[in-house]
Design a protein around this motif. Structure first.
Motif: not given
Length: 100
Positions: A42-46, A82-100
Motif C-alpha cells: 500500500y505504501a509503495f502504491a501511494i 470532521f468535514s466531508p470536504y476534506f476527507s473526501l478530497s484526501i481519500l480521492s487523492y489516495l485512491t487515485y494514487a493507489y490505482f495510478y
C-alpha cells in the motif's frame, strides 16, 4: 447551536446525501483494508508514507467514518475538523494514487 455552527452546517448541507455518505464509507473501508492487508504494498502504491501523508490519511479515514455514519457534530470546530470536504478530497487523492 451558535451562529457559527449554523453557518458551518449550512456549508455542509449540500454534502448531506446518502450516496456521498456511502462513498465516504466505502473509500474509508477500502483504504483501511488495503493498509491492513499489506502495508508495504500500500505504501509503495501511494508513493510512501511520510510526515504529511500519514496524518492526513488517518484524519481522512476517521472523518469519513464520522461523516459516513451520519454523525453530526454539535460544535463548529468539530464540524470543520470532521468535514466531508476534506476527507473526501484526501481519500480521492489516495485512491487515485493507489490505482495510478
Amino acid at each position: 447551536m451558535s451562529n457559527l455552527a449554523d453557518k458551518v452546517a449550512c456549508l455542509h448541507a449540500p454534502m448531506d446525501k446518502a450516496l456521498l455518505r456511502a462513498l465516504s464509507l466505502i473509500l474509508g473501508f477500502f483504504h483501511v483494508a488495503m493498509l491492513m492487508w499489506d502495508p508495504e504494498a500500500y505504501a509503495f502504491a501511494i508513493g510512501g508514507f511520510n510526515s504529511v501523508i500519514s496524518p492526513l490519511m488517518i484524519w481522512a479515514i476517521c472523518s469519513s467514518m464520522v461523516y459516513g455514519l451520519s454523525f453530526k457534530p454539535y460544535s463548529w470546530y468539530w464540524q470543520i475538523l470532521f468535514s466531508p470536504y476534506f476527507s473526501l478530497s484526501i481519500l480521492s487523492y489516495l485512491t487515485y494514487a493507489y490505482f495510478y
